[in-house]
Design a protein around this motif. Structure first.
Motif, PDB file in Angstrom:
ATOM      1  N   ALA A  51     -11.785  14.477   1.067  1.00 28.14           N
ATOM      2  CA  ALA A  51     -10.568  14.921   0.390  1.00 28.14           C
ATOM      3  C   ALA A  51      -9.417  13.968   0.697  1.00 28.14           C
ATOM      4  O   ALA A  51      -8.623  13.623  -0.192  1.00 28.14           O
ATOM      5  N   SER A  52      -9.325  13.506   1.954  1.00 24.57           N
ATOM      6  CA  SER A  52      -8.266  12.561   2.314  1.00 24.57           C
ATOM      7  C   SER A  52      -8.418  11.257   1.544  1.00 24.57           C
ATOM      8  O   SER A  52      -7.429  10.699   1.045  1.00 24.57           O
ATOM      9  N   ILE A  53      -9.637  10.770   1.445  1.00 14.31           N
ATOM     10  CA  ILE A  53      -9.876   9.508   0.742  1.00 14.31           C
ATOM     11  C   ILE A  53      -9.461   9.635  -0.723  1.00 14.31           C
ATOM     12  O   ILE A  53      -8.786   8.766  -1.278  1.00 14.31           O
ATOM     13  N   LYS A  54      -9.831  10.758  -1.330  1.00 17.03           N
ATOM     14  CA  LYS A  54      -9.483  10.988  -2.734  1.00 17.03           C
ATOM     15  C   LYS A  54      -7.972  11.021  -2.913  1.00 17.03           C
ATOM     16  O   LYS A  54      -7.410  10.368  -3.794  1.00 17.03           O
ATOM     17  N   LEU A  55      -7.294  11.756  -2.044  1.00 19.77           N
ATOM     18  CA  LEU A  55      -5.843  11.904  -2.120  1.00 19.77           C
ATOM     19  C   LEU A  55      -5.156  10.553  -1.976  1.00 19.77           C
ATOM     20  O   LEU A  55      -4.242  10.210  -2.728  1.00 19.77           O
ATOM     21  N   LEU A  56      -5.609   9.778  -0.990  1.00 23.75           N
ATOM     22  CA  LEU A  56      -4.993   8.474  -0.739  1.00 23.75           C
ATOM     23  C   LEU A  56      -5.195   7.525  -1.913  1.00 23.75           C
ATOM     24  O   LEU A  56      -4.267   6.849  -2.352  1.00 23.75           O
ATOM     25  N   SER A  57      -6.428   7.492  -2.433  1.00 26.47           N
ATOM     26  CA  SER A  57      -6.673   6.543  -3.525  1.00 26.47           C
ATOM     27  C   SER A  57      -5.941   6.972  -4.787  1.00 26.47           C
ATOM     28  O   SER A  57      -5.391   6.141  -5.508  1.00 26.47           O
ATOM     29  N   ASP A  58      -5.877   8.287  -5.054  1.00 26.31           N
ATOM     30  CA  ASP A  58      -5.106   8.767  -6.203  1.00 26.31           C
ATOM     31  C   ASP A  58      -3.653   8.346  -6.098  1.00 26.31           C
ATOM     32  O   ASP A  58      -3.056   7.896  -7.078  1.00 26.31           O
ATOM     33  N   SER A  59      -3.097   8.485  -4.910  1.00 24.83           N
ATOM     34  CA  SER A  59      -1.664   8.200  -4.812  1.00 24.83           C
ATOM     35  C   SER A  59      -1.398   6.698  -4.896  1.00 24.83           C
ATOM     36  O   SER A  59      -0.351   6.281  -5.371  1.00 24.83           O
ATOM     37  N   ILE A  60      -2.365   5.888  -4.493  1.00 23.06           N
ATOM     38  CA  ILE A  60      -2.188   4.438  -4.689  1.00 23.06           C
ATOM     39  C   ILE A  60      -2.195   4.115  -6.181  1.00 23.06           C
ATOM     40  O   ILE A  60      -1.390   3.319  -6.667  1.00 23.06           O
ATOM     41  N   LEU A  61      -3.110   4.776  -6.914  1.00 24.45           N
ATOM     42  CA  LEU A  61      -3.225   4.490  -8.346  1.00 24.45           C
ATOM     43  C   LEU A  61      -2.041   5.026  -9.140  1.00 24.45           C
ATOM     44  O   LEU A  61      -1.604   4.416 -10.111  1.00 24.45           O
ATOM     45  N   GLN A  62      -1.524   6.199  -8.752  1.00 27.84           N
ATOM     46  CA  GLN A  62      -0.548   6.877  -9.600  1.00 27.84           C
ATOM     47  C   GLN A  62       0.897   6.561  -9.262  1.00 27.84           C
ATOM     48  O   GLN A  62       1.778   6.758 -10.078  1.00 27.84           O
ATOM     49  N   ASN A  63       1.138   6.095  -8.034  1.00 30.23           N
ATOM     50  CA  ASN A  63       2.534   5.904  -7.640  1.00 30.23           C
ATOM     51  C   ASN A  63       2.892   4.431  -7.537  1.00 30.23           C
ATOM     52  O   ASN A  63       2.069   3.613  -7.169  1.00 30.23           O
ATOM     53  N   GLU A  64       4.133   4.156  -7.889  1.00 29.59           N
ATOM     54  CA  GLU A  64       4.673   2.840  -7.605  1.00 29.59           C
ATOM     55  C   GLU A  64       4.922   2.787  -6.105  1.00 29.59           C
ATOM     56  O   GLU A  64       5.548   3.676  -5.551  1.00 29.59           O
ATOM     57  N   MET A  65       4.403   1.798  -5.426  1.00 30.73           N
ATOM     58  CA  MET A  65       4.727   1.706  -4.002  1.00 30.73           C
ATOM     59  C   MET A  65       4.752   0.262  -3.553  1.00 30.73           C
ATOM     60  O   MET A  65       4.123  -0.609  -4.161  1.00 30.73           O
ATOM     61  N   ASP A  66       5.518   0.027  -2.483  1.00 33.14           N
ATOM     62  CA  ASP A  66       5.613  -1.347  -2.005  1.00 33.14           C
ATOM     63  C   ASP A  66       4.283  -1.751  -1.357  1.00 33.14           C
ATOM     64  O   ASP A  66       3.525  -0.883  -0.900  1.00 33.14           O
ATOM     65  N   PRO A  67       4.001  -3.050  -1.342  1.00 34.08           N
ATOM     66  CA  PRO A  67       2.709  -3.527  -0.833  1.00 34.08           C
ATOM     67  C   PRO A  67       2.412  -3.058   0.584  1.00 34.08           C
ATOM     68  O   PRO A  67       1.258  -2.809   0.931  1.00 34.08           O
ATOM     69  N   GLU A  68       3.464  -2.895   1.373  1.00 32.64           N
ATOM     70  CA  GLU A  68       3.244  -2.502   2.771  1.00 32.64           C
ATOM     71  C   GLU A  68       2.680  -1.083   2.863  1.00 32.64           C
ATOM     72  O   GLU A  68       1.711  -0.827   3.582  1.00 32.64           O
ATOM     73  N   THR A  69       3.279  -0.157   2.115  1.00 30.22           N
ATOM     74  CA  THR A  69       2.776   1.213   2.087  1.00 30.22           C
ATOM     75  C   THR A  69       1.356   1.246   1.543  1.00 30.22           C
ATOM     76  O   THR A  69       0.485   1.969   2.043  1.00 30.22           O
ATOM     77  N   GLN A  70       1.147   0.427   0.526  1.00 31.13           N
ATOM     78  CA  GLN A  70      -0.180   0.373  -0.079  1.00 31.13           C
ATOM     79  C   GLN A  70      -1.230  -0.046   0.949  1.00 31.13           C
ATOM     80  O   GLN A  70      -2.282   0.576   1.074  1.00 31.13           O
ATOM     81  N   ARG A  71      -0.888  -1.069   1.714  1.00 29.61           N
ATOM     82  CA  ARG A  71      -1.805  -1.554   2.761  1.00 29.61           C
ATOM     83  C   ARG A  71      -2.088  -0.455   3.779  1.00 29.61           C
ATOM     84  O   ARG A  71      -3.205  -0.272   4.242  1.00 29.61           O
ATOM     85  N   GLU A  72      -1.029   0.267   4.120  1.00 34.01           N
ATOM     86  CA  GLU A  72      -1.150   1.355   5.087  1.00 34.01           C
ATOM     87  C   GLU A  72      -2.129   2.423   4.588  1.00 34.01           C
ATOM     88  O   GLU A  72      -3.012   2.869   5.323  1.00 34.01           O
TER      89      GLU A  72
END
Ligand code: ADP
Length: 262
Positions: A51-72
């Motif tokens: 569930a965590s993996i799904k949530l994290l990958s969804d939020s990377i795909l759906q949200n604009e975020m800076d590269p640093e947060t994305q890496r995190e």
């Protein structure tokens, strides 16, 4: 449906047979219930990191975020995947222990195996400022599967480090005690509450769910230890350490190392 009871009446013989049948049925039913519980607990444990993996990958795909947060976030996904990997490995180990497949046991000196485990875990201990005291006595040969013995010592010592305080202390010793070989792993951690001690070897049992899960545990390590100790004809006990912490004691029967045949 095993729960149906056959009535007990008639001759002694019939009565005895009937009672034996009922006992067998009850045993089958309880092992079936245990198996079902295991599958349900295992699925639950697998679902959480998924569930965590799904949530994290969804939020990377759906949200604009800076590269640093994305890496995190991607790092978090990797850690959850590692956790899934460790969990699957433990589940496989338990399944193998449950099957009646017998592994070849051999008589071997336990001390070098203990030494190897401590060497492997020193970096983790250092990271937490924990010192490990060791005692190795000669003539500590037991009848075991080497990988099992390694796993027993590893799980106990890793727990002693994981559930310790910063700059704490861990003691690992292997010694002869009469016709037994005694492995002791003790720590200066917070200890295990008395009411938890009788459950500590059960599958999926954790004292502090949140804290243990953060440490990556699913409550399987000690149940694996327990089953492996039994397979090496040993016993394991747990007690509170006077002054704080926990002592795990494993006792194996001592076996003489076979003489060279030459
Ligand atoms: P886990 O993978 O969660 O560490 P274990 O079966 O190895 O599972 O341990 C079960 C629980 O027992 C842990 O979650 C922890 O709460 C407790 N525990 C185990 N070893 C120790 C220890 N040395 N000191 C304190 N608590 C411990």
């Amino acid at each position: 449906d095993y729960s149906q009871q056959s009535p007990v009446r008639g001759h002694d013989e019939v009565e005895r047979l009937s009672r034996a049948f009922n006992e067998l049925a009850a045993r089958l039913e309880s092992s079936e219930a245990r198996r079902r519980q295991f599958v349900s607990d295992a699925s639950h444990e697998l679902k959480t990191p998924l569930a965590s993996i799904k949530l994290l990958s969804d939020s990377i795909l759906q949200n604009e975020m800076d590269p640093e947060t994305q890496r995190e976030f991607i790092g978090d996904i990797g850690r959850e995947a590692d956790r899934l990997g460790r969990l699957t490995q433990k589940l496989l180990t338990l399944t193998k222990l449950d099957s009646s497949v017998e592994e070849e046991r051999e008589i071997l000196d336990a001390a070098p195996v203990v030494r190897k485990v401590v060497r492997m875990l020193l970096p983790l201990a250092r990271l937490r400022g924990i010192g490990i005291d060791t005692t190795f006595e000669p003539d500590c040969s037991v009848m075991t599967v080497e990988d099992d013995l390694y796993q027993i010592v590893f799980n106990l010592t890793e727990n002693a480090i994981k559930y310790n305080r910063q700059d704490g202390w861990v003691g690992v010793s292997i010694r002869r005690a009469g016709d037994q070989v005694e492995l002791r792993v003790e720590d200066s951690g917070a200890g295990i509450p008395p009411e938890s001690m009788e459950h500590i070897f059960e599958r999926f049992y954790r004292v502090d769910k949140a804290r243990s899960r953060a440490a990556g545990g699913a409550g399987l390590g000690l149940s694996i230890v327990h089953d492996m100790v039994e397979r090496s004809y040993g016993t394991i006990t747990v007690q509170a350490r006077p002054g704080g912490g926990t002592i795990f004691t494993v006792r194996f029967p001592h076996f003489d190392l076979e003489e060279d045949e030459t």
